[in-house]
Design a protein around this motif. Sequence first.
Motif, mmCIF file in Angstrom:
data_model
loop_
_atom_site.group_PDB
_atom_site.id
_atom_site.type_symbol
_atom_site.label_atom_id
_atom_site.label_comp_id
_atom_site.label_asym_id
_atom_site.label_seq_id
_atom_site.Cartn_x
_atom_site.Cartn_y
_atom_site.Cartn_z
ATOM 1 N N GLY A 43 16.657 -10.066 14.922
ATOM 2 C CA GLY A 43 16.750 -10.977 13.790
ATOM 3 C C GLY A 43 15.951 -12.251 13.908
ATOM 4 O O GLY A 43 15.840 -12.995 12.944
ATOM 5 N N ASP A 44 15.360 -12.541 15.074
ATOM 6 C CA ASP A 44 14.650 -13.797 15.250
ATOM 7 C C ASP A 44 13.185 -13.710 14.817
ATOM 8 O O ASP A 44 12.665 -14.629 14.202
ATOM 9 C CB ASP A 44 14.731 -14.250 16.700
ATOM 10 N N LYS A 45 12.537 -12.597 15.143
ATOM 11 C CA LYS A 45 11.133 -12.438 14.779
ATOM 12 C C LYS A 45 10.915 -11.028 14.227
ATOM 13 O O LYS A 45 11.284 -10.042 14.854
ATOM 14 C CB LYS A 45 10.222 -12.683 15.979
ATOM 15 N N LEU A 46 10.299 -10.991 13.052
ATOM 16 C CA LEU A 46 10.108 -9.721 12.371
ATOM 17 C C LEU A 46 8.914 -9.835 11.436
ATOM 18 O O LEU A 46 8.686 -10.885 10.832
ATOM 19 C CB LEU A 46 11.364 -9.360 11.564
ATOM 20 N N VAL A 47 8.132 -8.762 11.335
ATOM 21 C CA VAL A 47 7.030 -8.683 10.383
ATOM 22 C C VAL A 47 7.161 -7.379 9.617
ATOM 23 O O VAL A 47 7.301 -6.316 10.226
ATOM 24 C CB VAL A 47 5.650 -8.744 11.070
ATOM 25 N N ALA A 48 7.151 -7.454 8.309
ATOM 26 C CA ALA A 48 7.185 -6.271 7.447
ATOM 27 C C ALA A 48 5.912 -6.252 6.620
ATOM 28 O O ALA A 48 5.539 -7.258 6.012
ATOM 29 C CB ALA A 48 8.411 -6.297 6.541
ATOM 30 N N LEU A 49 5.234 -5.102 6.611
ATOM 31 C CA LEU A 49 4.004 -4.945 5.845
ATOM 32 C C LEU A 49 4.225 -3.937 4.727
ATOM 33 O O LEU A 49 4.910 -2.928 4.909
ATOM 34 C CB LEU A 49 2.863 -4.456 6.753
ATOM 35 N N TYR A 50 3.615 -4.212 3.570
ATOM 36 C CA TYR A 50 3.693 -3.298 2.437
ATOM 37 C C TYR A 50 2.288 -2.832 2.088
ATOM 38 O O TYR A 50 1.403 -3.659 1.820
ATOM 39 C CB TYR A 50 4.315 -3.990 1.228
ATOM 40 N N GLY A 51 2.093 -1.521 2.091
ATOM 41 C CA GLY A 51 0.784 -0.964 1.793
ATOM 42 C C GLY A 51 0.803 -0.100 0.551
ATOM 43 O O GLY A 51 1.807 0.549 0.241
ATOM 44 N N ARG A 52 -0.332 -0.103 -0.158
ATOM 45 C CA ARG A 52 -0.477 0.717 -1.358
ATOM 46 C C ARG A 52 -1.889 1.277 -1.382
ATOM 47 O O ARG A 52 -2.853 0.538 -1.454
ATOM 48 C CB ARG A 52 -0.212 -0.129 -2.609
ATOM 49 N N ALA A 53 -1.978 2.602 -1.256
ATOM 50 C CA ALA A 53 -3.287 3.272 -1.225
ATOM 51 C C ALA A 53 -4.164 2.701 -0.105
ATOM 52 O O ALA A 53 -5.379 2.521 -0.272
ATOM 53 C CB ALA A 53 -3.983 3.147 -2.570
ATOM 54 N N VAL A 74 -0.575 -5.147 0.306
ATOM 55 C CA VAL A 74 -0.209 -5.809 -0.954
ATOM 56 C C VAL A 74 0.959 -6.769 -0.790
ATOM 57 O O VAL A 74 1.305 -7.494 -1.725
ATOM 58 C CB VAL A 74 0.127 -4.771 -2.046
ATOM 59 N N GLY A 75 1.581 -6.796 0.394
ATOM 60 C CA GLY A 75 2.701 -7.697 0.589
ATOM 61 C C GLY A 75 3.103 -7.775 2.045
ATOM 62 O O GLY A 75 2.781 -6.896 2.849
ATOM 63 N N ALA A 76 3.806 -8.836 2.399
ATOM 64 C CA ALA A 76 4.295 -9.013 3.769
ATOM 65 C C ALA A 76 5.479 -9.958 3.763
ATOM 66 O O ALA A 76 5.560 -10.875 2.935
ATOM 67 C CB ALA A 76 3.202 -9.554 4.682
ATOM 68 N N VAL A 77 6.403 -9.736 4.684
ATOM 69 C CA VAL A 77 7.547 -10.616 4.903
ATOM 70 C C VAL A 77 7.649 -10.876 6.396
ATOM 71 O O VAL A 77 7.497 -9.952 7.200
ATOM 72 C CB VAL A 77 8.863 -9.994 4.389
ATOM 73 N N LYS A 109 -2.017 -4.375 10.439
ATOM 74 C CA LYS A 109 -1.293 -3.938 11.620
ATOM 75 C C LYS A 109 -1.744 -4.711 12.852
ATOM 76 O O LYS A 109 -0.941 -5.056 13.714
ATOM 77 C CB LYS A 109 -1.487 -2.442 11.842
ATOM 78 N N LYS A 110 -3.026 -5.015 12.939
ATOM 79 C CA LYS A 110 -3.565 -5.740 14.093
ATOM 80 C C LYS A 110 -2.974 -7.162 14.145
ATOM 81 O O LYS A 110 -2.785 -7.710 15.228
ATOM 82 C CB LYS A 110 -5.075 -5.790 14.012
ATOM 83 N N ILE A 111 -2.725 -7.725 12.985
ATOM 84 C CA ILE A 111 -2.135 -9.059 12.928
ATOM 85 C C ILE A 111 -0.643 -9.009 13.249
ATOM 86 O O ILE A 111 -0.095 -9.877 13.937
ATOM 87 C CB ILE A 111 -2.327 -9.678 11.531
ATOM 88 N N ALA A 112 0.032 -7.977 12.759
ATOM 89 C CA ALA A 112 1.477 -7.905 12.878
ATOM 90 C C ALA A 112 1.971 -7.492 14.258
ATOM 91 O O ALA A 112 3.077 -7.872 14.666
ATOM 92 C CB ALA A 112 2.029 -6.899 11.854
ATOM 93 N N GLU A 113 1.161 -6.755 14.981
ATOM 94 C CA GLU A 113 1.597 -6.269 16.285
ATOM 95 C C GLU A 113 1.891 -7.427 17.227
ATOM 96 O O GLU A 113 1.171 -8.419 17.254
ATOM 97 C CB GLU A 113 0.534 -5.352 16.889
#
Length: 297
Positions: free
Chosen positions: A250-260, A264-267, A292-296
Amino acid sequence: AAQADRRRAINVGRGHDDDPAGERDRIRRRPVLHRDAQSRAEWDREVAVDTQLLAPPVKAVTAVGMRHAAETITGDRHPAVRPGMTDTQEIHERHGVTVRCGRRVERFEGTEHITSVVLDDGTRVECETAVVGIGMIPAVAWLEGSGVDIEDGIRCDETLATNVPRIVAAGDVASWHNPLFDERMRIEHWTNAVEQARHAVGTLLAEPGRASPFESVPLFWSDQFDVKIQGVGRPKPTDELLLFGDEGAGDKLVALYGRAGRLVGAVTFNQPPKLIRLRQLIAKRGTLDDAKKIAEP
């Protein structure tokens, strides 16, 4: 411990896109009873009723300042906050917050001031104040008959110009076509208002036919106790969702949203530097692979 048990607060809410017809108007028409502001420090119990993400920061501040708060997040109703919902609930519960999801307020009770809130399952929650976050409706009635197109606010083209020459709109009331997402949208976040104001001035100063489109990446944030939640873009429930980090922590998390294949989004939770880079990537129409390279970790 006894004092902590006495000072409890509960929030009830529904997803902002699941508000039954007339629900908000029904709540608005009923008076919200409260005590005089000078006695606020003596309040023991607070109920926060919300139908969208707006309310959590209010309750988090209340919890820190008054040692009690309220929270419910109906994450399944909002794709931008679905990842980490369990974490968000745990964050509030460990600060003494009681969380009630999926409940609806039937009525407020009290005479000189509010004393309780009755929920749709018959539960009566005692309280001494109620914070109600039920969204907003663009106040554009004053423009009726002006010739300016009104449709979910003030209808603009992609440059923020209205159908009336030399008139532009910016902020919560501006509904415009965002070429970046090929979507008409109206954003209720102050960052958008600031960025649109700057762009609208440019549209007014531009030569006829030379104004540039406003291609914005929507941004929101919510500071909840020691966790900074930030979101960018325009995710949809059908987008591909990728999570990075220990969601249970719960302290650190990255969510990526992809379309085609495109981001298109991130949290993010407590990841401001990564959020900035992800917003820049969305603005460049970057790929999910680059994200993905940024979020890892």
